[in-house]
Design a protein around this motif. Structure first.
Motif, PDB file in Angstrom:
ATOM      1  N   PRO A  33       0.735  -1.688  -0.060  1.00 31.45           N
ATOM      2  CA  PRO A  33       0.096  -0.277  -0.061  1.00 31.45           C
ATOM      3  C   PRO A  33       0.771   1.510  -0.069  1.00 31.45           C
ATOM      4  O   PRO A  33      -0.056   2.583  -0.450  1.00 31.45           O
ATOM      5  CB  PRO A  33      -0.547  -0.018   1.024  1.00 31.45           C
ATOM      6  N   LYS A  37       0.743   5.518  -2.134  1.00 30.20           N
ATOM      7  CA  LYS A  37       0.980   6.825  -0.382  1.00 30.20           C
ATOM      8  C   LYS A  37      -0.095   5.632   1.124  1.00 30.20           C
ATOM      9  O   LYS A  37      -1.407   7.524   1.393  1.00 30.20           O
ATOM     10  CB  LYS A  37       0.339   8.319  -0.738  1.00 30.20           C
ATOM     11  N   ARG A  38      -0.455   5.089   1.030  1.00 34.19           N
ATOM     12  CA  ARG A  38      -0.930   4.771   2.512  1.00 34.19           C
ATOM     13  C   ARG A  38      -0.535   3.263   2.935  1.00 34.19           C
ATOM     14  O   ARG A  38       0.713   3.026   3.004  1.00 34.19           O
ATOM     15  CB  ARG A  38      -2.332   3.798   1.779  1.00 34.19           C
ATOM     16  N   SER A  39      -0.927   3.430   4.195  1.00 35.14           N
ATOM     17  CA  SER A  39      -0.692   1.991   5.456  1.00 35.14           C
ATOM     18  C   SER A  39      -1.059   1.169   5.309  1.00 35.14           C
ATOM     19  O   SER A  39      -0.688   0.121   5.502  1.00 35.14           O
ATOM     20  CB  SER A  39       0.124   3.366   6.354  1.00 35.14           C
ATOM     21  N   SER A  40      -2.850   1.398   4.275  1.00 37.18           N
ATOM     22  CA  SER A  40      -3.579   0.062   4.655  1.00 37.18           C
ATOM     23  C   SER A  40      -3.978   0.186   3.012  1.00 37.18           C
ATOM     24  O   SER A  40      -4.363   1.549   2.601  1.00 37.18           O
ATOM     25  CB  SER A  40      -4.324   0.180   5.466  1.00 37.18           C
ATOM     26  N   GLN A  43      -7.172   2.218   3.081  1.00 38.69           N
ATOM     27  CA  GLN A  43      -7.637   2.833   3.617  1.00 38.69           C
ATOM     28  C   GLN A  43      -8.793   3.485   1.900  1.00 38.69           C
ATOM     29  O   GLN A  43      -7.456   3.132   0.666  1.00 38.69           O
ATOM     30  CB  GLN A  43      -6.519   4.155   3.717  1.00 38.69           C
ATOM     31  N   TRP A  44      -8.548   4.419   2.416  1.00 41.87           N
ATOM     32  CA  TRP A  44      -9.376   5.750   0.254  1.00 41.87           C
ATOM     33  C   TRP A  44      -9.360   7.207   0.223  1.00 41.87           C
ATOM     34  O   TRP A  44      -8.734   7.340  -0.747  1.00 41.87           O
ATOM     35  CB  TRP A  44     -10.739   5.266   0.020  1.00 41.87           C
ATOM     36  N   LEU A  46      -6.034   9.410   0.935  1.00 42.83           N
ATOM     37  CA  LEU A  46      -4.097  10.136   1.631  1.00 42.83           C
ATOM     38  C   LEU A  46      -3.845  10.061   2.221  1.00 42.83           C
ATOM     39  O   LEU A  46      -4.208  11.695   2.268  1.00 42.83           O
ATOM     40  CB  LEU A  46      -3.843   9.856  -0.137  1.00 42.83           C
ATOM     41  N   PRO A  47      -3.480   9.872   3.865  1.00 37.83           N
ATOM     42  CA  PRO A  47      -4.121  10.928   4.529  1.00 37.83           C
ATOM     43  C   PRO A  47      -2.389  11.597   4.997  1.00 37.83           C
ATOM     44  O   PRO A  47      -2.136  13.027   5.244  1.00 37.83           O
ATOM     45  CB  PRO A  47      -3.031   9.967   5.883  1.00 37.83           C
TER      46      PRO A  47
END
Length: 381
Positions: A33, A37-40, A43-44, A46-47
């Motif tokens: 992931p 650009k995600r950690s999981s 996630q939808w 991109l934090p």
């Protein structure tokens, strides 16, 4: 040749030529992931991109953001958390947040309830535009373990557009219809699945969705989360460029160049996307068609450039059912957000009493005060 090489790659490459950043993950199932650009894969949004972009848009006098880490996290949670809301309700709520959202205090100035920019509509170049292909989202408890939309377009880490690519062949005789069905699956919006008591897809990906695109690399059109297949439309205008720049472009290239360039996309989001109740009852989301966008912009151009009353005025010719009332709404909304034309007054004049109720209802989509004048000159609010 494959769907990836003939449809996805040309789509991404044209976006890149318009200044979008792209992440091309190839055509295999993503396994990391972090590449998107995600950690999981759950996630939808991109934090990290969201936090960085929103902090940048809300800088204080010293160039450093006045938003605290907690406020940035709270802003993200306002988008992520839409409890007990349908897809349409969540979409409408988030669109309002994109136009105006607030936090409790500006600690740098002491201002209470300051407005926060999630998107800079006036300066498109200040925003972060990113397209990612093969955007995997895990869907535990659903028919399939994950979905992989072909391309997702983000502004400041917020997913605004989902693109489904299809290539016709022996196993896909009607690629545009197959693309539509796939988009409905991603939204968990297929009646047949619901009747079986099953779930599929990830509706949250569409909570912030402006519109969806389906394309074969040659054919391409777009629709909203409430659009039936018959209400997906091509995009043909290249405004503010002359339309002849698209003489050698196919439908996909026309849509990307005319609709997904940064300035036009933000203008469509800000002024040409509305929610309305229909005569049949259900509430729907509407995004302008290309002729409405072109007409509305040409009206504003005449108002800005005309030297006389005649040069500022004109006639817009529309066929029946082409959305004349909504064109008026889009013009009015463009006027309201413009710095130089926002003080214009809007008066709608009709020549048939049966149109008064329709125009009055349509005028509510603008916000503010609009007068509708009947043919007998009685003034109604």
């Amino acid at each position: 040749m494959s769907e990836y090489s003939e449809v996805e790659q040309p789509f991404l490459q044209q976006l890149q030529s318009l200044g979008w950043a792209i992440i091309d993950q190839g055509q295999d199932i993503p396994s990391d992931p972090a590449k998107s650009k995600r950690s999981s894969f759950r996630q939808w949004l991109l934090p990290q991109i969201f936090t960085s972009a929103v902090a940048h848009l809300n800088a204080g006098s010293g160039g450093k953001t006045w938003l605290t880490d907690k406020q940035l996290q709270d802003l993200q949670e306002q988008i992520l958390r839409q409890p007990n809301r349908s897809l349409l309700e969540a979409n409408e709520a988030i669109q309002k947040l994109l136009f105006k959202t607030q936090v409790d205090i500006n600690n740098a100035t002491g201002e209470s309830d300051p407005i926060v920019k999630l998107i800079d509509f006036e300066h498109p170049e200040n925003n972060h535009f990113l397209a990612i292909n093969q955007f995997r989202i895990d869907t535990p408890g659903c028919v399939k373990q994950f979905i992989i939309p072909d391309i997702v377009l983000f502004i400041n880490g917020i997913p605004l557009i989902v693109v489904e690519c299809k290539k016709g062949g022996p196993t896909c005789s009607n690629p545009m219809t197959e693309a539509y069905i796939q988009l409905q699956r991603y939204m968990n919006n297929r009646k047949a699945t619901a009747l079986q008591g099953l779930k599929e897809g990830e509706p949250r990906l569409f909570h912030s969705n402006l519109f969806a695109v389906r394309t074969t690399g040659v054919e391409a059109d777009y629709g909203t989360i409430t659009s039936g297949e018959e209400h997906f439309y091509p995009w043909k205008t290249q405004w503010p460029q002359e339309d002849n720049v698209a003489s050698d472009m196919n439908a996909q290239q026309q849509l990307i160049n005319g609709m997904l360039n940064k300035a036009n996309l933000l203008s469509i989001l800000r002024t040409c996307s509305v929610f309305m109740d229909t005569d049949a009852g259900p509430r729907i989301k509407v995004v302008c068609r290309y002729q409405q966008f072109r007409a509305a912009n040409k009206i504003l151009q005449r108002l800005r450039e005309g030297k006389t009353a005649e040069e500022k005025s004109g006639v817009v010719w529309h066929t029946q059912g082409s959305g004349k009332s909504l064109t008026m709404v889009f013009v009015a909304r463009m006027l309201r957000v413009s710095k130089d034309l926002h003080d214009y007054k809007i008066i709608l004049i009709n020549d048939r009493l049966d149109l008064e109720e329709q125009l009055t209802a349509t005028a509510q989509l603008i916000g503010g005060r609009v007068n509708v004048i009947e043919s007998n000159n009685t003034l109604r609010k």
